[in-house]
Every structure is written in C-alpha cells, then in structure tokens.
Scaffold this motif. Sequence first.
Motif, PDB file in Angstrom:
ATOM      1  N   THR A 215       1.921   1.854  -3.464  1.00  0.00           N
ATOM      2  CA  THR A 215       0.773   2.325  -4.222  1.00  0.00           C
ATOM      3  C   THR A 215       0.509   3.799  -3.928  1.00  0.00           C
ATOM      4  O   THR A 215       0.271   4.584  -4.849  1.00  0.00           O
ATOM      5  CB  THR A 215      -0.480   1.485  -3.884  1.00  0.00           C
ATOM      6  OG1 THR A 215      -0.193   0.120  -4.158  1.00  0.00           O
ATOM      7  CG2 THR A 215      -1.679   1.927  -4.681  1.00  0.00           C
ATOM      8  N   PHE A 216       0.547   4.173  -2.670  1.00  0.00           N
ATOM      9  CA  PHE A 216       0.323   5.574  -2.302  1.00  0.00           C
ATOM     10  C   PHE A 216       1.373   6.476  -2.933  1.00  0.00           C
ATOM     11  O   PHE A 216       1.069   7.570  -3.416  1.00  0.00           O
ATOM     12  CB  PHE A 216       0.345   5.757  -0.783  1.00  0.00           C
ATOM     13  CG  PHE A 216      -0.781   5.085  -0.056  1.00  0.00           C
ATOM     14  CD1 PHE A 216      -1.982   4.792  -0.684  1.00  0.00           C
ATOM     15  CD2 PHE A 216      -0.636   4.728   1.267  1.00  0.00           C
ATOM     16  CE1 PHE A 216      -3.018   4.177  -0.007  1.00  0.00           C
ATOM     17  CE2 PHE A 216      -1.664   4.110   1.965  1.00  0.00           C
ATOM     18  CZ  PHE A 216      -2.858   3.827   1.318  1.00  0.00           C
TER      19      PHE A 216
ATOM     20  N   ARG B 280       0.825  -1.214   0.000  1.00  0.00           N
ATOM     21  CA  ARG B 280       0.000   0.000   0.000  1.00  0.00           C
ATOM     22  C   ARG B 280       0.853   1.256   0.000  1.00  0.00           C
ATOM     23  O   ARG B 280       0.502   2.250  -0.623  1.00  0.00           O
ATOM     24  CB  ARG B 280      -0.953   0.006   1.194  1.00  0.00           C
ATOM     25  CG  ARG B 280      -2.141  -0.917   1.000  1.00  0.00           C
ATOM     26  CD  ARG B 280      -3.115  -0.760   2.105  1.00  0.00           C
ATOM     27  NE  ARG B 280      -2.558  -1.447   3.265  1.00  0.00           N
ATOM     28  CZ  ARG B 280      -3.033  -1.388   4.479  1.00  0.00           C
ATOM     29  NH1 ARG B 280      -4.069  -0.658   4.731  1.00  0.00           N
ATOM     30  NH2 ARG B 280      -2.488  -2.043   5.461  1.00  0.00           N
TER      31      ARG B 280
ATOM     32  N   CYS C 125     -13.584   2.513   3.564  1.00  0.00           N
ATOM     33  CA  CYS C 125     -13.162   3.906   3.527  1.00  0.00           C
ATOM     34  C   CYS C 125     -13.569   4.576   4.845  1.00  0.00           C
ATOM     35  O   CYS C 125     -14.564   4.195   5.457  1.00  0.00           O
ATOM     36  CB  CYS C 125     -13.828   4.592   2.336  1.00  0.00           C
ATOM     37  SG  CYS C 125     -13.500   6.350   2.200  1.00  0.00           S
TER      38      CYS C 125
END
Length: 102
Positions: free
Chosen positions: A32-33, A29, A72
């Motif tokens: 990805t960020f 992640r 989320c």
Amino acid sequence: MSRDPRLVEPQRVGPDGQGGPSGPPDPLRLCTFATVALLGWLLGPVAVVVFAAVGFAGYWQARRAGLLRSRCKLGDTRLVLVYLAALAAAGVVGIVLGWWVW
C-alpha cells in the motif's frame, strides 16, 4: 449449530512448513505504501490534495462519530485534521505555483 461456510480462515504456513497460526505476516501495508508513493510521484501535488482530502473526510466523519484518539502518530484526531488540512493547502499551493511557473 453449523459453522457459516462464508467465514473462511486464511491458510497460513508455519515455520515448519505446516499450516498454523504462527505463519508469516502479510506485508500488505508495504504494498500500500509503495502504491501511494507511486501515485504521489506520478501525480505530484494533485495526489497530495486528493489523499489529504480523503483522509480529512474520513477523520472528520470518525470524529463526529466519537473517535477522539487515532492510531496515527499524532494521536488526537484534532491534530490529525489540522495536519491533513495543512497538507491539502500545501498541495493546492504546489498546483497553483506549478501552473504559474509554466
């Protein structure tokens, strides 16, 4: 019954240097960020519009399929859809103002 050879367990290294389930987590992640941040920096408001539109389409499809709560932080998929639509609109405003200023 034999095991399917296409199903492969990832190799992990435990704290003792041996393989085991307590291996270090994969920080995918974070990569990805960083990639999303780089694209946002390079493409500016265009990236915001693209990512918001893709996210909106994904949440719209998921909501129609029955997803009511998201992982989320906003929780409710309706709030996520409003948030993504607002981001897309802000990106469009940024594009128009950017062209107008030039």
